[in-house]
Design an enzyme around this catalytic site. Structure first.
Site, PDB file in Angstrom:
ATOM      1  N   GLU A 127       0.823  -1.178  -0.088  1.00  0.00           N
ATOM      2  CA  GLU A 127      -0.136   0.150   0.146  1.00  0.00           C
ATOM      3  C   GLU A 127       0.692   1.426   0.041  1.00  0.00           C
ATOM      4  O   GLU A 127       0.703   2.086  -0.797  1.00  0.00           O
ATOM      5  CB  GLU A 127      -0.797   0.079   1.252  1.00  0.00           C
ATOM      6  CG  GLU A 127      -1.945  -1.199   1.190  1.00  0.00           C
ATOM      7  CD  GLU A 127      -2.997  -0.945  -0.181  1.00  0.00           C
ATOM      8  OE1 GLU A 127      -3.145  -0.104  -0.432  1.00  0.00           O
ATOM      9  OE2 GLU A 127      -3.029  -2.100  -0.742  1.00  0.00           O
TER      10      GLU A 127
ATOM     11  N   TRP B 246       1.779   2.112  -3.320  1.00  0.00           N
ATOM     12  CA  TRP B 246       0.767   2.770  -4.205  1.00  0.00           C
ATOM     13  C   TRP B 246       1.194   4.246  -4.222  1.00  0.00           C
ATOM     14  O   TRP B 246       1.031   5.089  -4.935  1.00  0.00           O
ATOM     15  CB  TRP B 246      -0.619   2.275  -3.767  1.00  0.00           C
ATOM     16  CG  TRP B 246      -1.060   1.187  -4.211  1.00  0.00           C
ATOM     17  CD1 TRP B 246      -1.383   0.000  -3.638  1.00  0.00           C
ATOM     18  CD2 TRP B 246      -1.780   1.091  -5.718  1.00  0.00           C
ATOM     19  NE1 TRP B 246      -1.956  -0.861  -4.574  1.00  0.00           N
ATOM     20  CE2 TRP B 246      -2.311  -0.206  -5.701  1.00  0.00           C
ATOM     21  CE3 TRP B 246      -1.881   2.111  -6.747  1.00  0.00           C
ATOM     22  CZ2 TRP B 246      -2.839  -0.695  -7.166  1.00  0.00           C
ATOM     23  CZ3 TRP B 246      -2.260   1.416  -8.139  1.00  0.00           C
ATOM     24  CH2 TRP B 246      -2.704   0.065  -8.085  1.00  0.00           C
TER      25      TRP B 246
ATOM     26  N   TRP C 220     -19.819  14.762 -19.390  1.00  0.00           N
ATOM     27  CA  TRP C 220     -20.196  14.697 -17.887  1.00  0.00           C
ATOM     28  C   TRP C 220     -21.450  15.500 -17.613  1.00  0.00           C
ATOM     29  O   TRP C 220     -21.552  16.427 -18.304  1.00  0.00           O
ATOM     30  CB  TRP C 220     -18.889  15.169 -16.816  1.00  0.00           C
ATOM     31  CG  TRP C 220     -17.804  14.235 -17.241  1.00  0.00           C
ATOM     32  CD1 TRP C 220     -16.629  14.524 -17.920  1.00  0.00           C
ATOM     33  CD2 TRP C 220     -17.430  13.022 -16.489  1.00  0.00           C
ATOM     34  NE1 TRP C 220     -15.691  13.624 -17.597  1.00  0.00           N
ATOM     35  CE2 TRP C 220     -16.044  12.628 -16.890  1.00  0.00           C
ATOM     36  CE3 TRP C 220     -18.263  11.878 -15.674  1.00  0.00           C
ATOM     37  CZ2 TRP C 220     -15.614  11.352 -16.743  1.00  0.00           C
ATOM     38  CZ3 TRP C 220     -17.660  10.855 -15.435  1.00  0.00           C
ATOM     39  CH2 TRP C 220     -16.384  10.709 -15.892  1.00  0.00           C
TER      40      TRP C 220
ATOM     41  N   ASN D  96     -10.142   4.406   2.970  1.00  0.00           N
ATOM     42  CA  ASN D  96      -9.988   4.045   1.600  1.00  0.00           C
ATOM     43  C   ASN D  96     -11.068   3.333   0.965  1.00  0.00           C
ATOM     44  O   ASN D  96     -11.439   3.674  -0.183  1.00  0.00           O
ATOM     45  CB  ASN D  96      -8.569   3.420   1.458  1.00  0.00           C
ATOM     46  CG  ASN D  96      -8.127   2.980  -0.181  1.00  0.00           C
ATOM     47  OD1 ASN D  96      -8.162   4.024  -0.712  1.00  0.00           O
ATOM     48  ND2 ASN D  96      -8.212   1.672  -0.480  1.00  0.00           N
TER      49      ASN D  96
ATOM     50  N   TRP E 266     -14.949  13.385 -12.699  1.00  0.00           N
ATOM     51  CA  TRP E 266     -13.792  12.922 -11.588  1.00  0.00           C
ATOM     52  C   TRP E 266     -13.006  14.204 -10.976  1.00  0.00           C
ATOM     53  O   TRP E 266     -12.782  14.104  -9.862  1.00  0.00           O
ATOM     54  CB  TRP E 266     -12.904  11.683 -11.978  1.00  0.00           C
ATOM     55  CG  TRP E 266     -12.136  12.006 -12.898  1.00  0.00           C
ATOM     56  CD1 TRP E 266     -12.262  11.801 -14.385  1.00  0.00           C
ATOM     57  CD2 TRP E 266     -10.605  12.787 -12.975  1.00  0.00           C
ATOM     58  NE1 TRP E 266     -11.330  12.301 -14.971  1.00  0.00           N
ATOM     59  CE2 TRP E 266     -10.203  12.628 -14.298  1.00  0.00           C
ATOM     60  CE3 TRP E 266      -9.775  12.979 -12.049  1.00  0.00           C
ATOM     61  CZ2 TRP E 266      -9.102  13.401 -14.637  1.00  0.00           C
ATOM     62  CZ3 TRP E 266      -8.620  13.341 -12.263  1.00  0.00           C
ATOM     63  CH2 TRP E 266      -8.090  13.657 -13.773  1.00  0.00           C
TER      64      TRP E 266
ATOM     65  N   TRP F  26      -8.591   9.053  -7.861  1.00  0.00           N
ATOM     66  CA  TRP F  26      -9.742   9.291  -8.876  1.00  0.00           C
ATOM     67  C   TRP F  26      -9.771   8.666 -10.258  1.00  0.00           C
ATOM     68  O   TRP F  26     -10.687   8.331 -10.746  1.00  0.00           O
ATOM     69  CB  TRP F  26      -9.915  10.888  -8.733  1.00  0.00           C
ATOM     70  CG  TRP F  26     -10.577  11.329  -7.513  1.00  0.00           C
ATOM     71  CD1 TRP F  26     -10.159  12.011  -6.490  1.00  0.00           C
ATOM     72  CD2 TRP F  26     -11.891  11.405  -7.360  1.00  0.00           C
ATOM     73  NE1 TRP F  26     -11.029  12.082  -5.441  1.00  0.00           N
ATOM     74  CE2 TRP F  26     -12.230  11.943  -6.077  1.00  0.00           C
ATOM     75  CE3 TRP F  26     -13.202  10.989  -8.086  1.00  0.00           C
ATOM     76  CZ2 TRP F  26     -13.492  12.079  -5.621  1.00  0.00           C
ATOM     77  CZ3 TRP F  26     -14.565  11.186  -7.277  1.00  0.00           C
ATOM     78  CH2 TRP F  26     -14.748  11.500  -6.411  1.00  0.00           C
TER      79      TRP F  26
END
Ligand code: FAD
Length: 485
Positions: A278, A281, A309, A344, A362, A385
């Site tokens: 993690e 990431w 959108w 998360n 987003w 995102w």
């Protein structure tokens, strides 16, 4: 080794004394140290810190000044352009060396290049160390010399580099100060904390500063790490480290966290491995932003730029305020508003609802997170995102759309998280808590709940909106096939 009489340590997002390579470098190369923080938010435009981050910054700077004073030093605050402030301070103190830890966002890279040129012209050395990431983003490359776009091989390459991490440096016992302190401004003058007290929930949830960050690492290492794999997806429990704001502001460095969690009992090895991935990431996010600096504004996969959108303000506001009528989403958005943080798993669920069910861009969601998260981080937020929207590197495929009810049943099974953040639903039996609109009238009556009055009815049909999203994504990604069909 050159020795300078005076060095400035230019603190930015490395607000700590332990294992701070910039501070360490200054201690090794100069006789006197002047710690400096320059407040120049416009230099990070268009991503200058949001309200929740400013709150954190205020308290973190106060904590740093406090620890510097315990070490015989202090933090000099200036509000000016970085170049002007550093040049003025160098002139006042006689500093010939400025030390900082590199940042990798497009705006900070540009700013730091300008600072370097200006200092260079005056014969002042700028030493930029690496203290904000495990491995500098330019060092991790594929065999072909290109940046990684897929996480797993990136992680493998990162781990090889990270294994070479040398010994960490301790906080110095004393920081040799200058005989003549340059003037600075009071922290309050930066106006980082709100005049209207909207921050009570944040203040109750968090204590910024290096001491708390180190304590959190120790606590996590002792307790939650042992059940991290099972616990990390359950928002109702304290199953993750909650280190994200501390890491963002550099109150603890990623190397410290990596080293602390790299060793331990054999039983915890699998758990520790998962946690370190993690942390990987976070590195991947910084790597991507460094190599693809346009991504906070544009999808990494350019085909997604064609998506149309919705601009529905009413729906956006319902999402922002936690009034969508979908309990797990509302719980997350209210947790965010009250505490400046969101779990998360729930970040993924609320982001999915915004993009795939409400069909809102987003980038609009990323902006809201930017203003409300205490851990708002351009690299991590952009990655998160784009991952959920399906348009980033190694993202979830666009056709895999979260069902918030199933997610809620699976990860908040007993409903503890929803009950904590959406108290008006607290008396509803768990069976209906995840989808109150499906509850029979007598269950609602017993819970004292009238939908549409005490709690909103869902603002969107999950099934229909999902199908609409699939059509819209397909149209953007496969325009030719659509036309033929
Ligand atoms: P832990 O599980 O304890 O993980 C330890 C550390 O690893 C974290 O502190 C963080 O630095 C890093 N990390 C963990 N997961 C991720 C991830 N998926 N991506 C990048 N780094 C990760 N994180 C931020 O720090 N700032 C943001 O602005 C941010 N925005 C996000 C937006 C969306 C839509 C999503 C889906 C995720 C976002 N994340 C962001 C990533 C993640 O949600 C948080 O880092 C995590 O929830 C922080 O909690 P923790 O410290 O307890 O995590």
């Amino acid at each position: 080794m050159t020795t300078h009489a005076v060095a400035l340590v230019w603190f930015r997002r490395d607000l700590r004394l332990t294992d701070n390579p910039a501070l360490q470098h200054a201690l090794e190369h100069a006789r006197h140290i002047v710690p400096v923080y320059v407040h120049a938010p416009e230099e990070e435009a268009p991503w200058q810190a949001g309200a929740a981050s400013r709150w954190w910054l205020h308290h973190s700077l106060a904590a740093l000044d406090g620890s510097l004073r315990k070490h015989g030093s202090r933090l000099v605050l200036r509000q000016d352009s970085s170049t002007a402030a550093l040049l003025a301070l160098a002139k006042q103190t006689g500093a010939t060396l400025v030390c900082c830890n590199a940042l990798y966002e497009p705006a900070t890279l540009k700013r730091d290049a300008l600072v370097r040129r200006a200092l260079d012209a005056k014969g002042i050395e700028l030493a930029a160390l690496h203290g904000n990431v495990l491995v500098p983003p330019e060092r991790v490359k594929t065999a072909g010399g290109t940046p990684y776009r897929v996480f797993t091989p990136f992680l493998r390459a990162l781990q090889k580099e990270a294994a070479r991490i040398e010994k960490l440096s301790k906080a110095p016992r004393k920081i040799p100060s200058t005989t003549q302190w340059p003037d600075g401004i009071e922290l309050a003058r930066l106006e980082l904390i709100p005049l209207i007290a909207w921050d009570t929930g944040i203040a109750a949830a968090w204590k910024p500063g290096e001491a708390t960050a180190l304590q959190r690492v120790r606590q996590f290492e002792r307790r939650a790490i042992h059940g991290y794999i099972e616990g990390r997806d359950q928002p109702g429990i304290d199953g993750t480290s909650r280190l994200s704001p501390h890491l963002h502001f550099g109150e603890v460095g990623p190397r410290q966290v990596y080293v602390a969690l790299s060793s331990g009992s054999a039983q915890s090895e699998v758990q520790r491995k998962k946690f370190l991935s993690e942390l990987g990431w976070r590195e991947f996010a910084h790597h991507l932003l460094y190599h693809y600096p346009h991504t906070p504004e544009q999808p990494l996969d350019a085909r997604f730029a064609r998506i149309r959108w919705s601009r529905d303000k009413r729906r956006l506001e319902a999402w922002q305020r936690g009034r969508t009528g979908i309990p797990i989403v509302d719980a997350g958005m209210r947790e965010l508003w009250r505490t400046g943080w969101m779990h998360n798993r729930v970040r993924m669920i609320v982001a999915s609802l915004l993009t795939k069910n409400l069909h809102i861009d987003w980038r609009v969601g990323a902006r809201w997170f930017w203003d409300t998260l205490v851990d708002a981080d351009l690299a991590n937020n952009t990655l998160g995102w784009q991952w959920v929207a399906g348009c980033g590197a190694d993202a979830a495929p666009y056709f895999r759309i979260f069902n918030p009810v199933l997610q809620s049943q699976r990860f908040d099974t007993d409903g503890d998280y929803i009950r904590r953040h959406v108290p008006e639903l607290a008396r509803l039996p768990t069976r209906w808590l995840h989808e109150p609109w499906a509850a029979p009238p007598d269950a609602l009556r017993t819970a004292g709940l009238v939908l549409g009055r005490d709690y909103p009815l869902p603002i969107v049909d999950l099934k229909l909106s999902r199908e609409e999203a699939l059509r819209s994504y397909r149209a953007a990604l496969e325009p030719k096939r659509q036309r033929k069909g």
